[in-house]
Design a protein around this motif. Structure first.
Motif, PDB file in Angstrom:
ATOM      1  N   UNK A 160       0.883  -1.179   0.454  1.00 38.99           N
ATOM      2  CA  UNK A 160       0.411   0.272   0.028  1.00 38.99           C
ATOM      3  C   UNK A 160       1.003   1.100   0.101  1.00 38.99           C
ATOM      4  N   UNK A 161       2.140   1.018   1.069  1.00 41.42           N
ATOM      5  CA  UNK A 161       2.807   2.628   0.728  1.00 41.42           C
ATOM      6  C   UNK A 161       4.172   2.181   0.115  1.00 41.42           C
ATOM      7  N   UNK A 162       5.449   2.772   0.053  1.00 48.57           N
ATOM      8  CA  UNK A 162       6.293   2.687   0.130  1.00 48.57           C
ATOM      9  C   UNK A 162       7.921   4.387   0.261  1.00 48.57           C
ATOM     10  N   UNK A 163       8.401   3.596   1.514  1.00 49.97           N
ATOM     11  CA  UNK A 163       8.765   5.215   2.082  1.00 49.97           C
ATOM     12  C   UNK A 163       9.903   4.898   2.094  1.00 49.97           C
ATOM     13  N   UNK A 164      10.374   6.570   1.629  1.00 55.83           N
ATOM     14  CA  UNK A 164      12.181   5.934   1.692  1.00 55.83           C
ATOM     15  C   UNK A 164      12.370   6.514   3.281  1.00 55.83           C
ATOM     16  N   UNK A 165      13.571   6.255   3.712  1.00 49.56           N
ATOM     17  CA  UNK A 165      13.662   6.984   4.840  1.00 49.56           C
ATOM     18  C   UNK A 165      15.595   7.373   4.803  1.00 49.56           C
ATOM     19  N   UNK A 166      15.276   8.062   5.232  1.00 49.74           N
ATOM     20  CA  UNK A 166      17.415   8.469   5.064  1.00 49.74           C
ATOM     21  C   UNK A 166      17.848   8.663   6.431  1.00 49.74           C
ATOM     22  N   UNK A 167      18.758   8.138   6.783  1.00 50.57           N
ATOM     23  CA  UNK A 167      19.736   7.702   8.326  1.00 50.57           C
ATOM     24  C   UNK A 167      21.136   7.899   7.889  1.00 50.57           C
ATOM     25  N   UNK A 168      21.586   7.808   9.915  1.00 50.53           N
ATOM     26  CA  UNK A 168      22.883   8.529   9.444  1.00 50.53           C
ATOM     27  C   UNK A 168      23.700   7.392   8.820  1.00 50.53           C
ATOM     28  N   UNK A 169      23.344   5.797   8.550  1.00 54.97           N
ATOM     29  CA  UNK A 169      24.116   5.672   8.013  1.00 54.97           C
ATOM     30  C   UNK A 169      23.731   5.003   6.469  1.00 54.97           C
ATOM     31  N   UNK A 170      22.750   5.374   5.387  1.00 56.07           N
ATOM     32  CA  UNK A 170      22.498   5.668   4.445  1.00 56.07           C
ATOM     33  C   UNK A 170      20.885   5.806   4.101  1.00 56.07           C
ATOM     34  N   UNK A 171      20.266   5.354   2.808  1.00 53.70           N
ATOM     35  CA  UNK A 171      18.825   5.473   2.935  1.00 53.70           C
ATOM     36  C   UNK A 171      18.752   4.173   2.764  1.00 53.70           C
ATOM     37  N   UNK A 172      17.076   3.815   2.744  1.00 55.38           N
ATOM     38  CA  UNK A 172      16.803   2.558   3.860  1.00 55.38           C
ATOM     39  C   UNK A 172      15.126   2.910   2.543  1.00 55.38           C
ATOM     40  N   UNK A 173      14.242   1.126   1.675  1.00 57.64           N
ATOM     41  CA  UNK A 173      12.942   1.736   1.221  1.00 57.64           C
ATOM     42  C   UNK A 173      11.789   1.024   2.324  1.00 57.64           C
ATOM     43  N   UNK A 174      11.074   1.088   3.029  1.00 57.09           N
ATOM     44  CA  UNK A 174      10.386   0.504   3.635  1.00 57.09           C
ATOM     45  C   UNK A 174       9.399   0.369   2.928  1.00 57.09           C
ATOM     46  N   UNK A 175       8.477  -0.813   2.973  1.00 53.18           N
ATOM     47  CA  UNK A 175       7.329  -1.327   1.881  1.00 53.18           C
ATOM     48  C   UNK A 175       6.201  -1.702   2.782  1.00 53.18           C
ATOM     49  N   UNK A 176       5.600  -1.213   3.509  1.00 49.87           N
ATOM     50  CA  UNK A 176       3.786  -1.166   4.185  1.00 49.87           C
ATOM     51  C   UNK A 176       3.305  -2.178   3.127  1.00 49.87           C
ATOM     52  N   UNK A 177       2.836  -3.601   3.746  1.00 49.21           N
ATOM     53  CA  UNK A 177       1.708  -4.277   3.287  1.00 49.21           C
ATOM     54  C   UNK A 177       0.987  -4.796   3.869  1.00 49.21           C
ATOM     55  N   UNK A 178      -0.473  -4.484   3.610  1.00 51.16           N
ATOM     56  CA  UNK A 178      -0.993  -4.947   4.025  1.00 51.16           C
ATOM     57  C   UNK A 178      -1.643  -6.244   3.795  1.00 51.16           C
ATOM     58  N   UNK A 179      -1.401  -6.967   5.357  1.00 54.11           N
ATOM     59  CA  UNK A 179      -1.826  -7.935   5.484  1.00 54.11           C
ATOM     60  C   UNK A 179      -1.627  -8.429   7.023  1.00 54.11           C
ATOM     61  N   UNK A 180      -3.128  -9.757   8.054  1.00 51.22           N
ATOM     62  CA  UNK A 180      -3.284  -9.706   8.792  1.00 51.22           C
ATOM     63  C   UNK A 180      -2.740 -11.275   9.351  1.00 51.22           C
ATOM     64  N   UNK A 181      -1.084 -10.741   9.990  1.00 50.24           N
ATOM     65  CA  UNK A 181      -0.699 -11.633  11.173  1.00 50.24           C
ATOM     66  C   UNK A 181      -0.970 -12.205  11.997  1.00 50.24           C
ATOM     67  N   UNK A 182      -0.803 -13.863  12.059  1.00 46.32           N
ATOM     68  CA  UNK A 182      -1.531 -14.604  13.758  1.00 46.32           C
ATOM     69  C   UNK A 182      -0.967 -15.871  13.242  1.00 46.32           C
ATOM     70  N   UNK A 183      -0.820 -16.229  14.006  1.00 48.92           N
ATOM     71  CA  UNK A 183       0.192 -17.321  14.591  1.00 48.92           C
ATOM     72  C   UNK A 183      -0.320 -17.917  15.478  1.00 48.92           C
TER      73      UNK A 183
END
Length: 410
Positions: A151-174
């Motif tokens: 549903x969303x892709x986020x680019x995040x800048x941190x002190x050690x580089x750049x990261x890509x975050x993927x927001x995935x719509x799923x119901x997690x249950x174990x």
């Protein structure tokens, strides 16, 4: 909702484009805040429309994807709605009036403006910012999820580089088996927590262990001339030191919370107000370092995932009340042993943990966070749950009566 994070690799020019996109997001958010301040009865949809007006007025805003502009306006509305909620709830102190942002470090795309490669090892951003193709490196596998679930892709800048975050719509249950165990947790500064069985977990003190290197890095920043390249390098080193400590805290909280939830059917813990506790300047650094709130958040999250019961108990009087007879025994923070006239002698935190568990079991169904509880065959019935809780309550009563008879606590 799951969030998978990957380290990104690309050329310096592409990361400069990411920085430009991040600055654009900050500009749109601040403009939306100003638009709300200057106009009455502005809602979320008005801010989304205003982001389109900004795209026509400023060329660099038009270069950003339209949904990314809407996400920027939504960030502004998030701050505004939080301010409204605090006013309605009559939260004491400052209500969190929306402020202009100065250090934005991320840009968020929704379902457009990006294209994931077929091998799921790279992602290409298709807007006019010129970010282009970024290589992804991480331990997660995106092949298990369809593109419609992202549903969303986020680019995040941190002190050690750049990261890509993927927001995935799923119901997690174990699915997990019933253990028949309940536990009460009393958190502290000497020990991270003491449970109702007397087991303690050592406080890792990540800030204390890394404080020497932090101070050294901070001195290097102070010695450098403002605006110089050496100061930028020194700030990057300081940021990496802080980033390492924050990651250590998060890793410790996740692993410990998962272990506690998997080992018990019901977990009771203190409903602490960390914001008020850190007002004590003598203990503020230690309280922030121990990260009780982060541990609680992951406890509640894994409680929902594994179908366990988590109960937030008011901490009032848990350390002063005697678990055996209920007498209030006043003691200062320096007094670490609970001694009651009934003969009960316990460690202060152990006594508090038992009181927390007893209060939690007495308020089941009224306080705390409930997850979906399952067993190996399917749904766990309410009768089965009552049997587990009754068994734990009876064992506590028997233990309490034994302590009264013998005058000794195990």
């Amino acid at each position: 909702m799951l969030i998978f994070e990957f380290k990104t690799y690309a050329k310096r020019e592409q990361f400069n484009a990411v920085d430009a996109a991040i600055k654009t997001v900050q500009f749109i958010r601040n403009k939306a805040i100003r638009f709300w301040m200057d106009n009455e009865k502005v809602n979320k949809f008005d801010l989304n429309k205003y982001s389109a007006i900004l795209a026509k007025e400023f060329p660099f805003c038009d270069e950003l994807n339209s949904m990314a502009r809407q996400s920027s306006a939504e960030r502004a509305w998030s701050a505004i709605s939080r301010f409204y909620d605090n006013c309605k709830k009559k939260t004491p102190g400052q209500k969190g009036f929306p402020q202009f942002q100065k250090d934005n470090r991320s840009v968020e795309y929704k379902t457009s403006g990006w294209k994931l490669a077929s091998d799921r090892k790279s992602i290409t951003f298709t807007d006019k910012k010129g970010i282009g193709k970024l290589k992804l490196k991480g331990t997660r596998d995106l092949h298990f999820y369809s593109l419609t679930q992202i549903k969303r892709v986020r680019l995040v800048k941190r002190a050690d580089g750049y990261y890509a975050q993927f927001c995935i719509q799923v119901d997690r249950s174990e699915v997990s088996e019933i253990t028949g165990n309940t536990i009460g947790l009393d958190v502290g500064l000497q020990e991270f927590y003491t449970d109702s069985s007397g087991v303690t977990v050592e406080n890792p003190r990540f800030m204390g262990k890394g404080e020497r290197r932090l101070k050294k890095a901070q001195r290097q920043v102070s010695k450098r001339v403002k605006g110089s390249k050496n100061r930028i390098k020194a700030r990057a080193i300081l940021g990496k030191r802080h980033l390492k400590i924050s990651r250590q805290r998060k890793d410790f909280a996740i692993k410990l919370a998962r272990c506690v939830i998997q080992s018990n059917d019901c977990v009771a813990y203190e409903d602490l107000r960390i914001k008020n506790m850190v007002k004590n300047h003598c203990l503020a650094k230690c309280i922030n370092d121990v990260s009780w709130y982060m541990f609680r958040v992951w406890l509640e999250y894994f409680g929902k995932v594994f179908g366990r019961i988590t109960i937030a108990v008011p901490p009032n009087g848990t350390s002063q009340e005697c678990f055996s007879c209920g007498t209030i025994v006043k003691k200062s923070l320096s007094t670490r042993t609970h001694v009651c006239r009934c003969g009960c002698v316990l460690d202060r935190d152990h006594n508090a943990a038992r009181n927390i568990l007893r209060k939690g079991l007495s308020t089941v169904g009224h306080t705390g966070t409930w997850g979906n509880t399952h067993n190996a065959c399917g749904e766990l019935t309410a009768t089965d749950l009552e049997v587990i809780l009754d068994r734990q309550v009876n064992s506590l009563k028997q233990e309490s009566s034994c302590m009264k008879d013998t005058g000794v606590s195990s």
